[in-house]
Write an enzyme that holds these catalytic residues in place. Structure first.
Site, PDB file in Angstrom:
ATOM      1  N   GLU A 101     -11.864   3.239  -0.047  1.00 30.95           N
ATOM      2  CA  GLU A 101     -12.647   2.077   0.392  1.00 30.95           C
ATOM      3  C   GLU A 101     -14.093   2.068  -0.143  1.00 30.95           C
ATOM      4  O   GLU A 101     -14.614   0.969  -0.375  1.00 30.95           O
ATOM      5  CB  GLU A 101     -12.653   1.994   1.925  1.00 30.95           C
ATOM      6  CG  GLU A 101     -11.315   1.637   2.532  1.00 30.95           C
ATOM      7  CD  GLU A 101     -10.311   2.770   2.452  1.00 30.95           C
ATOM      8  OE1 GLU A 101      -9.114   2.478   2.239  1.00 30.95           O
ATOM      9  OE2 GLU A 101     -10.716   3.937   2.572  1.00 30.95           O
ATOM     10  N   ASP A 120      -5.706   6.862  -2.498  1.00 29.89           N
ATOM     11  CA  ASP A 120      -5.952   6.692  -1.065  1.00 29.89           C
ATOM     12  C   ASP A 120      -7.439   6.925  -0.782  1.00 29.89           C
ATOM     13  O   ASP A 120      -8.185   7.385  -1.658  1.00 29.89           O
ATOM     14  CB  ASP A 120      -5.089   7.696  -0.287  1.00 29.89           C
ATOM     15  CG  ASP A 120      -4.950   7.351   1.189  1.00 29.89           C
ATOM     16  OD1 ASP A 120      -5.387   6.252   1.594  1.00 29.89           O
ATOM     17  OD2 ASP A 120      -4.401   8.175   1.935  1.00 29.89           O
ATOM     18  N   ASP A 175      -2.593   2.328   7.069  1.00 26.96           N
ATOM     19  CA  ASP A 175      -2.062   3.120   8.171  1.00 26.96           C
ATOM     20  C   ASP A 175      -1.668   2.236   9.349  1.00 26.96           C
ATOM     21  O   ASP A 175      -2.461   2.017  10.276  1.00 26.96           O
ATOM     22  CB  ASP A 175      -3.091   4.161   8.607  1.00 26.96           C
ATOM     23  CG  ASP A 175      -3.385   5.169   7.511  1.00 26.96           C
ATOM     24  OD1 ASP A 175      -2.554   5.293   6.604  1.00 26.96           O
ATOM     25  OD2 ASP A 175      -4.434   5.822   7.565  1.00 26.96           O
TER      26      ASP A 175
END
Length: 822
Positions: free
Chosen positions: A437, A434, A506
């Site tokens: 990015e 997670d 999300d």
């Protein structure tokens, strides 16, 4: 070189140049023939035009006279390894490359690059500016722009994880991996045309950019209905503009123009060629296709074991439990909070004995904490990203001050892999990546530099998650060399499918976000990533009984099936909304488990061909104009058409059935395709149709988990088509967890169904050497859509029993022949 206007339209990215003046390459000075094509000299640079296949060509422009031979980590094969037969033709003002699949025309003055098929149909055609001059390639500082022609009627698909409708025409998109629901990232966003500006509304349905950037798209040309494809092998921030009616363009803010152009003409052919370059989704462990329960919640050891026990007590099939960030000691990756989890290995062993795998989250951020072994080792061995001045780059994520591994360094990926290997030795089954990015909190990521501080952040930002997944997967293989790996990643780039599954980040507990995941999954699938899914029920915000149930019914028929929600929300467990919803949601999960042989075959097809598991109708029916705009229904595997419920209180919905015949899975009604039907949507189910001609393998029962489940019987559901023809399906039986199947330890049964008038024939052929856990003794052949009179198996007449025939078969083929009544 001339100054000209590119004429880009739409909402520009705030970090793109705000001028439309670019230096346009306008004249080719010389052309040399090469072993793979031609080399053109223009404006002090070189353009290599190289044939990859008969139907694929690579365009590669130098910078300052030099070529970057490894622009990204996306391409995993040698693109020029296979021989290609071609000829070079020279005429006044043009040079042509000709193969059996394409004709590339290089215009010398003015410079342009056009590709057509041998029949003259367009693949790519250079667009002109307002003054009528071709603008094939233009540059401004380190940015470059390529412009192409299109028609108002054309459609565009792809670019991976993008919100909004499946057809990208009329919108523009930015490729820059972004933590979507982070309010501090608002300045990074641009809204697509027709979307609410997410800088003002963080809960907007359609916003851009997203977590994953894949610079690969399809151009659906009309009226010929032929497909072309483009993959730009460049990881820098990019902007694709499909807003003009008669042109489109793409701009990259750095790097070189390295583009693969695919002549198609079918989406299937293009996807096969693209995944041949960037890799394919690997055969997953069977347990990863089951039901997953996850929640961001401050669990302790007893609560996790109680959660497992509740699933078993209530008869809810489940294969995996997930732990979010609160299992760690102060958000330090690769640690456990010993107060909450005093005996993590013991807990994992007990859960494993009950058929549960456990997966924990691992973020790339390493807490800046002297004395913390991971930080100390990373600092000592030079594994962290640096700033231009040479300091360790520091962001602000969950642990506070945070350092980030420099995954561009091979030794850092190996180090990260060893950390993952040690982590899973406690008994974990997989890893959840997670915040990759990378999300850096309130700190801009741009000062983060790579390759020991030598390379800019912009070059590797979009590739960061891909590189992290490479190291993670290598570590899991080191820890469990005989086991198929499972890694889930939030971010990614072209090629991520080789190492990890993706979830869509999300989302919100809203009906529009349920719909949003359908075209988003389709975009992922046709961009090479077959293992995808959305957080079922919605991650942020409180779900409700009806929304949750409808999402469970839909999620059960998607590649990755995980119920996930955020801390502070209402409970979102299967039993959270009362007995009625629990019973219906459990039935959806049980249907998923019974369908696992079919789902597993679809994943194997993805691994072998690149075809996605969840696919838009246009993939199979690109000549049907009706399907190009359909993004509220999809094919799950090759033969199941799913039409989710998308609104509260919906008691029916329109469903388009493409060409062929379709069986209503619930009622058994057989319908002729190429028409809309009104489908009932009672709370018990969502519309589900099976393609006529399909043979759908199913388990006879839904097990509590896949762990150790090797059934004695397997059902083959034969859906008799209305029309004559021949159809092929398959089912593969293997141990589901190791790599033994690729060495022959499997049974793969190919099923060919043929109808001619009232005669139906099902031929089964089997290859493989079997495997030790094989227990199957019977095949149950179930006929749908017709009644049979005379039936013979391998030439011996058999008596039907409610159109179900039990064949005592443990690994050999058969021939079933039937004469239909009526």
């Amino acid at each position: 070189m001339e100054i000209a206007l590119t004429g880009t339209a739409g909402t520009p990215s705030p970090t793109l140049p705000d001028t439309s003046a670019y230096l346009v390459f306008s004249k080719v000075d010389a052309v040399e023939e090469t072993e793979r094509g031609v080399l053109a000299h223009l404006h002090g640079e070189q353009l290599r035009i190289e044939l990859v296949r008969d139907d694929v060509v690579r365009l590669k422009m130098s910078r300052a006279g030099r070529f970057d031979e490894s622009p990204t980590y996306a391409v995993c094969t040698d693109p020029l390894s296979a021989p290609v037969d071609f000829t070079v033709e020279r005429e006044p003002g043009v040079v042509r490359l000709r193969t059996s699949g394409l004709v590339l025309t290089l215009g010398l003055e003015p410079f342009r690059v056009d590709v057509h098929r041998p029949d003259g149909s367009p693949v790519i055609e250079t667009a002109e500016d307002e003054s009528g001059r071709p603008v094939a390639y233009a540059t401004l500082n380190d940015a470059f722009t390529v412009r192409r022609r299109c028609r108002q009627e054309d459609a565009f698909y792809g670019l991976g994880e993008k919100s909004g409708g499946l057809d990208r025409k009329g919108r523009d998109f930015t490729l820059w991996n972004t933590d979507v629901l982070n309010p501090t990232a608002a300045g990074e966003f641009t809204a697509g045309r027709g979307a609410a500006d997410p800088r003002a509304d963080r809960t907007s349905t359609e916003f851009d950019p997203y977590y994953v950037s894949i610079p690969f798209f399809y151009h659906h040309h009309y009226p010929a209905r032929l497909m072309a494809g483009s993959f730009v092998d460049n990881g820098y921030r990019a902007h694709y503009d499909f807003t003009p009616s008669e042109a489109y363009s793409f701009t990259f803010l750095g790097g070189q123009w390295t583009e693969y152009v695919f002549a198609g003409p079918s989406m299937r052919e293009i996807l096969s060629a693209y995944t041949g370059l960037t890799g394919r989704t690997q055969p997953p462990p069977l347990w990863s296709l089951g039901y997953h329960q996850c929640r961001w919640y401050d669990y302790d050891q007893a609560a996790v074991e109680a959660l497992a026990e509740r699933h078993r007590h209530d008869g809810v099939p489940c294969d995996a439990l997930w732990l979010d960030i609160d299992y760690m000691d102060g958000y330090r990756v690769f640690t456990w909070d010993r107060q909450k989890f005093p005996d993590a290995p013991g807990m994992l062993q007990r859960l494993r004995s009950k058929g549960f795998r456990v997966i924990t989250i691992i973020d790339p951020g390493v807490k800046h904490d002297p004395g913390y072994p991971v930080f100390e080792e990373g600092l000592r061995e030079g594994h962290f990203c640096r700033t231009e001045g040479g300091d360790v780059y520091i962001g602000q994520v969950w642990p506070g001050n945070t350092a980030f591994p420099d995954f561009t360094q091979e030794e850092t990926r190996a180090w990260w892999g060893r950390l993952n290997a040690a982590h899973v030795q406690s008994g974990l089954a997989g890893i959840w990546n997670d915040m990759n990015e990378p999300a850096t909190g309130d700190i801009s990521p741009l000062p983060m530099r790579f390759e020991g501080g030598r390379s800019s952040h912009e070059r590797f930002h979009n590739q960061y998650a891909l590189l992290m997944a490479m190291g993670t997967t290598a570590g899991l293989l080191e820890a469990m060399p005989d086991r198929r790996t499972f890694v889930l990643s939030r971010a990614g780039f072209a090629g991520i499918q080789r190492y990890a599954a993706n979830w869509m980040g999300d989302n919100m507990s809203r009906w529009d976000h349920l719909w949003l995941s359908i075209p988003m999954a389709a975009g992922f699938g046709i961009s090479g990533q077959a293992f995808v899914g959305a957080d079922v029920g919605g991650f942020a915000g409180g779900s409700n009984a009806e929304l949750f149930l409808r999402w469970m019914q839909y999620g059960a028929l998607t590649p990755f099936f995980r119920n996930h929600s955020a801390t502070g929300n209402v409970d979102q467990y299967v039993w959270a909304f009362g007995d009625v919803v629990q019973e219906l949601a459990t039935e959806a999960v049980r249907l998923r488990y019974r369908l696992l042989p079919y789902i597993y075959a679809a994943f194997l097809t993805a691994a072998e061909t690149g075809l996605p598991v969840q696919r838009p109708l246009v993939l199979d029916f690109q000549d049907d104009d009706t399907v190009r705009g359909i993004d509220d229904a999809y094919l799950f595997g090759p033969d199941l058409l799913v039409a989710p419920v998308l609104a509260a209180g919906q008691t029916s919905r329109q469903v388009y059935l493409p060409e062929g015949s379709w069986h209503d899975f619930a009622t058994g009604e057989v319908l002729q395709g190429r028409r809309f039907v009104l489908a009932a949507t009672p709370m018990e189910r969502i519309p589900l149709y099976v393609r006529g001609g399909a043979v759908v393998p199913m388990w006879t029962e839904a097990p509590a988990s896949t762990d150790g489940f090797f059934p004695r019987a397997l059902e083959l559901h034969v859906f008799v088509p209305l029309e004559d023809g021949s159809w092929t399906s398959f089912v593969q039986e293997d141990d589901g967890v190791t790599f033994a199947a690729r060495d022959g330890a499997r049974l793969r049964t190919t099923l060919t169904l043929t109808r001619s008038g009232r005669s139906v024939e099902l031929a089964a052929t089997v290859v493989g050497e079997g495997y030790p856990e094989h227990r199957r003794e019977e095949l149950h052949v179930v006929l749908h859509g017709a009644a049979a009179g005379r039936v013979a198996v391998d030439g011996t007449a058999v008596e039907p029993s409610d159109e179900r025939w039990v064949l005592p078969n443990s690994g050999t083929g058969f021939l079933l022949e039937a004469e239909l009544l009526g």
